[in-house]
Design a protein around this motif. Structure first.
Motif, short mmCIF file in Angstrom:
data_model
loop_
_atom_site.label_atom_id
_atom_site.label_comp_id
_atom_site.label_asym_id
_atom_site.label_seq_id
_atom_site.Cartn_x
_atom_site.Cartn_y
_atom_site.Cartn_z
N ILE A 137 20.20 -52.53 7.09
CA ILE A 137 21.27 -51.99 6.25
C ILE A 137 21.36 -50.48 6.46
CG2 ILE A 137 22.10 -51.70 3.89
CD1 ILE A 137 20.44 -54.25 3.23
N PRO A 138 22.46 -50.01 7.05
CA PRO A 138 22.62 -48.56 7.23
C PRO A 138 23.15 -47.91 5.96
CG PRO A 138 24.42 -49.73 8.31
CD PRO A 138 23.51 -50.77 7.70
N VAL A 139 22.58 -46.78 5.62
CA VAL A 139 23.05 -46.00 4.48
C VAL A 139 23.19 -44.53 4.91
CG1 VAL A 139 22.07 -47.49 2.70
CG2 VAL A 139 20.72 -45.61 3.58
N GLU A 140 24.13 -43.85 4.28
CA GLU A 140 24.27 -42.41 4.48
C GLU A 140 23.72 -41.70 3.26
OE1 GLU A 140 28.07 -41.11 6.87
OE2 GLU A 140 28.63 -42.54 5.30
N PHE A 141 23.22 -40.50 3.48
CA PHE A 141 22.72 -39.71 2.36
C PHE A 141 23.20 -38.27 2.49
CE2 PHE A 141 19.42 -39.23 5.58
CZ PHE A 141 19.20 -37.87 5.57
N LYS A 148 9.77 -48.03 -0.34
CA LYS A 148 10.34 -49.32 -0.75
C LYS A 148 10.81 -50.18 0.41
CE LYS A 148 12.01 -49.52 -5.10
NZ LYS A 148 13.08 -49.68 -6.06
N TYR A 149 11.16 -49.56 1.54
CA TYR A 149 11.77 -50.28 2.65
C TYR A 149 11.11 -49.89 3.97
CZ TYR A 149 15.50 -50.37 -0.85
OH TYR A 149 16.21 -50.51 -2.01
N LYS A 150 11.24 -50.78 4.93
CA LYS A 150 10.88 -50.43 6.29
C LYS A 150 12.08 -49.68 6.89
CE LYS A 150 9.67 -52.29 10.75
NZ LYS A 150 9.62 -53.47 11.61
N VAL A 151 11.86 -48.50 7.43
CA VAL A 151 12.93 -47.70 8.02
C VAL A 151 12.90 -47.90 9.52
CG1 VAL A 151 13.78 -45.35 8.40
CG2 VAL A 151 12.87 -46.00 6.16
N SER A 152 14.06 -48.29 10.08
CA SER A 152 14.10 -48.56 11.52
C SER A 152 14.90 -47.53 12.31
CB SER A 152 14.66 -49.96 11.78
OG SER A 152 15.99 -50.05 11.32
N GLY A 153 15.57 -46.63 11.63
CA GLY A 153 16.32 -45.60 12.33
C GLY A 153 16.76 -44.52 11.36
N SER A 154 17.06 -43.34 11.90
CA SER A 154 17.51 -42.25 11.04
C SER A 154 18.20 -41.18 11.88
CB SER A 154 16.33 -41.63 10.29
OG SER A 154 15.40 -41.07 11.21
N TRP A 155 19.02 -40.39 11.21
CA TRP A 155 19.70 -39.27 11.86
C TRP A 155 20.06 -38.24 10.79
CZ3 TRP A 155 24.62 -38.32 10.05
CH2 TRP A 155 25.25 -39.36 9.39
N GLY A 214 23.06 -37.15 6.42
CA GLY A 214 22.31 -37.94 7.37
C GLY A 214 22.41 -39.41 7.07
N GLY A 215 21.61 -40.19 7.77
CA GLY A 215 21.62 -41.63 7.58
C GLY A 215 20.27 -42.25 7.87
N ILE A 216 20.07 -43.40 7.26
CA ILE A 216 18.83 -44.17 7.40
C ILE A 216 19.25 -45.62 7.61
CG2 ILE A 216 16.82 -45.07 6.13
CD1 ILE A 216 16.31 -42.24 6.65
N THR A 217 18.52 -46.34 8.45
CA THR A 217 18.69 -47.79 8.53
C THR A 217 17.45 -48.41 7.94
OG1 THR A 217 20.00 -47.59 10.54
CG2 THR A 217 19.09 -49.75 10.06
N LYS A 218 17.65 -49.16 6.85
CA LYS A 218 16.53 -49.79 6.16
C LYS A 218 16.53 -51.29 6.43
CE LYS A 218 18.99 -50.15 1.76
NZ LYS A 218 18.97 -49.82 0.35
N HIS A 219 15.36 -51.88 6.42
CA HIS A 219 15.20 -53.30 6.69
C HIS A 219 14.94 -54.01 5.36
CE1 HIS A 219 12.86 -56.72 8.77
NE2 HIS A 219 14.15 -56.93 8.91
#
Length: 110
Positions: free
Chosen positions: A81-85, A43-50, A70-75
């Motif tokens: 927009i950073p989100v934690e999961f 659904k999103y472009k992911v620009s970063g993750s941890w 963890g976390g993902i930064t979505k565009h």
């Protein structure tokens, strides 16, 4: 041919997950992160993750889960927009997602 790589990746991750679940083992955090990124990437472009390399216990609605955090930064719409999961350590299933506020980002940067 653009669909071939996601199909192969999905099949491979599914096979690994099935094997680990059958064995009752926890997934490697790297594999959980790949799985979460592939889910977000639909659904999103992911620009970063941890992801944290050690699992932790998450209690939700009276049930305890062994999870990776963890976390993902979505565009989205020209914004990052950073989100934690929190994902189940045995299956990689996302149990909880929260968006990180700008205030939390500023506090973490200090």
């Amino acid at each position: 041919m653009k669909w071939l790589l996601p199909v192969i990746l999905g099949f491979s991750l599914g096979f690994l997950i099935r094997k680990q679940v059958d064995d009752g083992q926890m997934m490697k955090p790297e594999n959980v992160l790949k799985l979460v990124k592939s889910q977000f990437s639909t659904k999103y472009k992911v620009s970063g993750s941890w992801i944290y390399m050690k699992s932790q216990t998450l209690e939700k609605q009276g049930l305890a889960y062994e999870v990776y955090h963890g976390g993902i930064t979505k565009h989205v719409n020209d914004s990052y927009i950073p989100v934690e999961f929190w994902a189940d350590a045995k299956t990689g299933t996302i149990i909880e997602i929260t968006q990180i506020s700008n205030e939390e980002i500023r506090k973490a940067a200090k």
